[in-house]
Design a protein around this motif. Structure first.
Motif, PDB file in Angstrom:
ATOM      1  N   ARG A   1      25.314  43.400  27.043  1.00  0.00           N
ATOM      2  CA  ARG A   1      24.344  42.968  28.050  1.00  0.00           C
ATOM      3  C   ARG A   1      24.089  41.482  27.850  1.00  0.00           C
ATOM      4  N   VAL A   2      24.308  40.684  28.902  1.00  0.00           N
ATOM      5  CA  VAL A   2      24.002  39.253  28.835  1.00  0.00           C
ATOM      6  C   VAL A   2      22.678  39.001  29.536  1.00  0.00           C
ATOM      7  N   TRP A   3      21.918  38.062  28.985  1.00  0.00           N
ATOM      8  CA  TRP A   3      20.643  37.643  29.548  1.00  0.00           C
ATOM      9  C   TRP A   3      20.713  36.146  29.859  1.00  0.00           C
ATOM     10  N   PRO A   4      19.804  35.633  30.663  1.00  0.00           N
ATOM     11  CA  PRO A   4      19.745  34.192  30.903  1.00  0.00           C
ATOM     12  C   PRO A   4      19.491  33.400  29.619  1.00  0.00           C
ATOM     13  N   ASN A   5      19.854  32.108  29.664  1.00  0.00           N
ATOM     14  CA  ASN A   5      19.581  31.161  28.575  1.00  0.00           C
ATOM     15  C   ASN A   5      20.328  31.474  27.281  1.00  0.00           C
ATOM     16  N   GLY A   6      21.488  32.121  27.395  1.00  0.00           N
ATOM     17  CA  GLY A   6      22.343  32.319  26.229  1.00  0.00           C
ATOM     18  C   GLY A   6      22.053  33.543  25.397  1.00  0.00           C
ATOM     19  N   HIS A   7      21.044  34.340  25.765  1.00  0.00           N
ATOM     20  CA  HIS A   7      20.697  35.528  24.989  1.00  0.00           C
ATOM     21  C   HIS A   7      21.564  36.721  25.416  1.00  0.00           C
ATOM     22  N   GLY A   8      21.580  37.765  24.594  1.00  0.00           N
ATOM     23  CA  GLY A   8      22.307  38.971  24.964  1.00  0.00           C
ATOM     24  C   GLY A   8      22.471  39.894  23.767  1.00  0.00           C
ATOM     25  N   HIS A   9      23.053  41.062  24.015  1.00  0.00           N
ATOM     26  CA  HIS A   9      23.298  41.964  22.881  1.00  0.00           C
ATOM     27  C   HIS A   9      24.506  42.854  23.118  1.00  0.00           C
ATOM     28  N   THR A  10      25.194  43.152  22.039  1.00  0.00           N
ATOM     29  CA  THR A  10      26.253  44.158  22.048  1.00  0.00           C
ATOM     30  C   THR A  10      25.610  45.503  21.760  1.00  0.00           C
ATOM     31  N   GLY A  11      26.190  46.557  22.299  1.00  0.00           N
ATOM     32  CA  GLY A  11      25.631  47.883  22.099  1.00  0.00           C
ATOM     33  C   GLY A  11      24.667  48.243  23.202  1.00  0.00           C
ATOM     34  N   VAL A  12      25.206  48.743  24.311  1.00  0.00           N
ATOM     35  CA  VAL A  12      24.383  49.187  25.437  1.00  0.00           C
ATOM     36  C   VAL A  12      24.335  50.710  25.466  1.00  0.00           C
ATOM     37  N   HIS A  13      25.504  51.329  25.344  1.00  0.00           N
ATOM     38  CA  HIS A  13      25.600  52.787  25.411  1.00  0.00           C
ATOM     39  C   HIS A  13      25.632  53.428  24.023  1.00  0.00           C
ATOM     40  N   HIS A  14      26.147  52.706  23.053  1.00  0.00           N
ATOM     41  CA  HIS A  14      26.165  53.157  21.662  1.00  0.00           C
ATOM     42  C   HIS A  14      26.495  51.941  20.800  1.00  0.00           C
ATOM     43  N   SER A  15      26.521  52.094  19.497  1.00  0.00           N
ATOM     44  CA  SER A  15      26.869  50.983  18.620  1.00  0.00           C
ATOM     45  C   SER A  15      27.414  51.531  17.302  1.00  0.00           C
ATOM     46  N   ILE A  16      27.743  50.617  16.387  1.00  0.00           N
ATOM     47  CA  ILE A  16      28.246  51.048  15.080  1.00  0.00           C
ATOM     48  C   ILE A  16      27.150  51.722  14.261  1.00  0.00           C
TER      49      ILE A  16
ATOM     50  N   PRO B   1      19.363  29.694  20.126  1.00  0.00           N
ATOM     51  CA  PRO B   1      20.726  29.361  19.720  1.00  0.00           C
ATOM     52  C   PRO B   1      21.183  29.927  18.376  1.00  0.00           C
ATOM     53  N   ASN B   2      20.282  30.466  17.527  1.00  0.00           N
ATOM     54  CA  ASN B   2      20.751  30.733  16.162  1.00  0.00           C
ATOM     55  C   ASN B   2      20.081  31.917  15.467  1.00  0.00           C
ATOM     56  N   LEU B   3      19.696  32.944  16.245  1.00  0.00           N
ATOM     57  CA  LEU B   3      19.020  34.096  15.643  1.00  0.00           C
ATOM     58  C   LEU B   3      19.715  35.380  16.063  1.00  0.00           C
ATOM     59  N   MET B   4      19.956  36.276  15.099  1.00  0.00           N
ATOM     60  CA  MET B   4      20.581  37.567  15.390  1.00  0.00           C
ATOM     61  C   MET B   4      19.746  38.672  14.758  1.00  0.00           C
ATOM     62  N   VAL B   5      19.464  39.720  15.533  1.00  0.00           N
ATOM     63  CA  VAL B   5      18.633  40.831  15.067  1.00  0.00           C
ATOM     64  C   VAL B   5      19.427  42.125  15.119  1.00  0.00           C
ATOM     65  N   LYS B   6      19.335  42.902  14.045  1.00  0.00           N
ATOM     66  CA  LYS B   6      19.905  44.254  14.015  1.00  0.00           C
ATOM     67  C   LYS B   6      18.734  45.230  13.945  1.00  0.00           C
ATOM     68  N   GLY B   7      18.245  45.645  15.106  1.00  0.00           N
ATOM     69  CA  GLY B   7      17.077  46.514  15.161  1.00  0.00           C
ATOM     70  C   GLY B   7      17.235  47.836  14.445  1.00  0.00           C
ATOM     71  N   PRO B   8      18.370  48.550  14.618  1.00  0.00           N
ATOM     72  CA  PRO B   8      18.505  49.868  14.000  1.00  0.00           C
ATOM     73  C   PRO B   8      18.422  49.857  12.480  1.00  0.00           C
ATOM     74  N   ILE B   9      18.707  48.702  11.861  1.00  0.00           N
ATOM     75  CA  ILE B   9      18.628  48.665  10.395  1.00  0.00           C
ATOM     76  C   ILE B   9      17.679  47.575   9.903  1.00  0.00           C
ATOM     77  N   GLN B  10      16.792  47.110  10.776  1.00  0.00           N
ATOM     78  CA  GLN B  10      15.708  46.214  10.367  1.00  0.00           C
ATOM     79  C   GLN B  10      16.221  44.981   9.602  1.00  0.00           C
ATOM     80  N   LEU B  11      17.152  44.290  10.224  1.00  0.00           N
ATOM     81  CA  LEU B  11      17.796  43.149   9.581  1.00  0.00           C
ATOM     82  C   LEU B  11      17.819  41.968  10.544  1.00  0.00           C
ATOM     83  N   LEU B  12      17.515  40.793  10.036  1.00  0.00           N
ATOM     84  CA  LEU B  12      17.530  39.573  10.843  1.00  0.00           C
ATOM     85  C   LEU B  12      18.412  38.558  10.137  1.00  0.00           C
ATOM     86  N   ARG B  13      19.244  37.844  10.935  1.00  0.00           N
ATOM     87  CA  ARG B  13      20.085  36.785  10.373  1.00  0.00           C
ATOM     88  C   ARG B  13      19.777  35.478  11.102  1.00  0.00           C
TER      89      ARG B  13
END
Length: 220
Positions: A47-62, A100-112
């Protein structure tokens, strides 16, 4: 599956030799999805969002098929009701990117957090979080994932580092001034759109470059 054949692939092969009925270790649950077929990642969606944001994993994920954490759903249902709790836990994104420089993994409570230090040097910080009143198993999974995937002690992380180094080497070459990110490009693709698309498209990368260009030229 190509990048991680030697690491995650080896872990899976070793697990196949386990005695019948043995409980799958948490580490194997974490490694196994890295070897999922192309179709898995294509159908996962982006899923892409405006201003460069977005996420992988819409229907399922790793992270979709991890073992259930005993007592967690019951606690969530008590706090939010069963319907809302199910909706929250079914949101199984892979990587959520905030430009520009933040990544969140919600299912495992991790931020990079990615901190550029120079043109050829980036510091990557990994932050793990403990959910209030959540079972200890959630924190255990978070910390194990961070060690196995992100930390210098990682196994699969070195596969990524090899690719990053090759990409950096390629960027030093003058033979071609362009970086090709046209995979699954559609001429009707709009800037600053909100859209769901194929999980292996490079639209999200193009989305980030467009955002960079937009913000760098705002005052021009």
């Amino acid at each position: 599956m190509v990048a991680h054949e030697s690491s995650a692939g080896t872990a899976i092969e070793v697990w196949k030799k386990a005695p019948p009925g043995a409980k799958k270790p948490m580490a194997v649950e974490i490694y196994a999805p890295f070897m999922a077929p192309y179709e898995f990642f294509e159908n996962m969606g982006i899923r892409v969002w405006p201003n460069g944001h977005g996420h992988t994993g819409v229907h399922h994920s790793i992270h979709s098929d991890y073992s259930a954490v005993p007592g967690y759903f019951e606690s969530m249902a008590a706090a939010y009701g069963e319907e809302r709790a199910k909706a929250i836990l079914d949101e199984n994104r892979h990587n959520t990117i905030y430009f520009p420089n933040l990544m969140v993994k919600g299912p495992i409570q991790l931020l990079r957090l990615f901190k550029p230090l120079a043109a050829d040097k980036t510091l990557v910080e990994s932050w793990t979080f403990r959910l209030v009143d959540a079972p200890d198993m959630l924190l255990e999974r978070t910390l194990m994932y961070n060690r196995l995937i992100n930390a210098p002690t990682s196994v699969v992380g070195h596969d990524d580092l090899e690719m990053y180094e090759r990409a950096q080497e390629g960027l030093r070459v003058d033979a071609n001034q362009w970086v090709n990110v046209q995979r699954l490009y559609d001429p009707s693709e709009r800037d600053d759109a909100t859209a769901v698309t194929n999980g292996t498209t490079e639209w999200q990368m193009r989305n980030q470059f467009r955002a960079w260009s937009k913000f760098m030229t705002l005052s021009m």
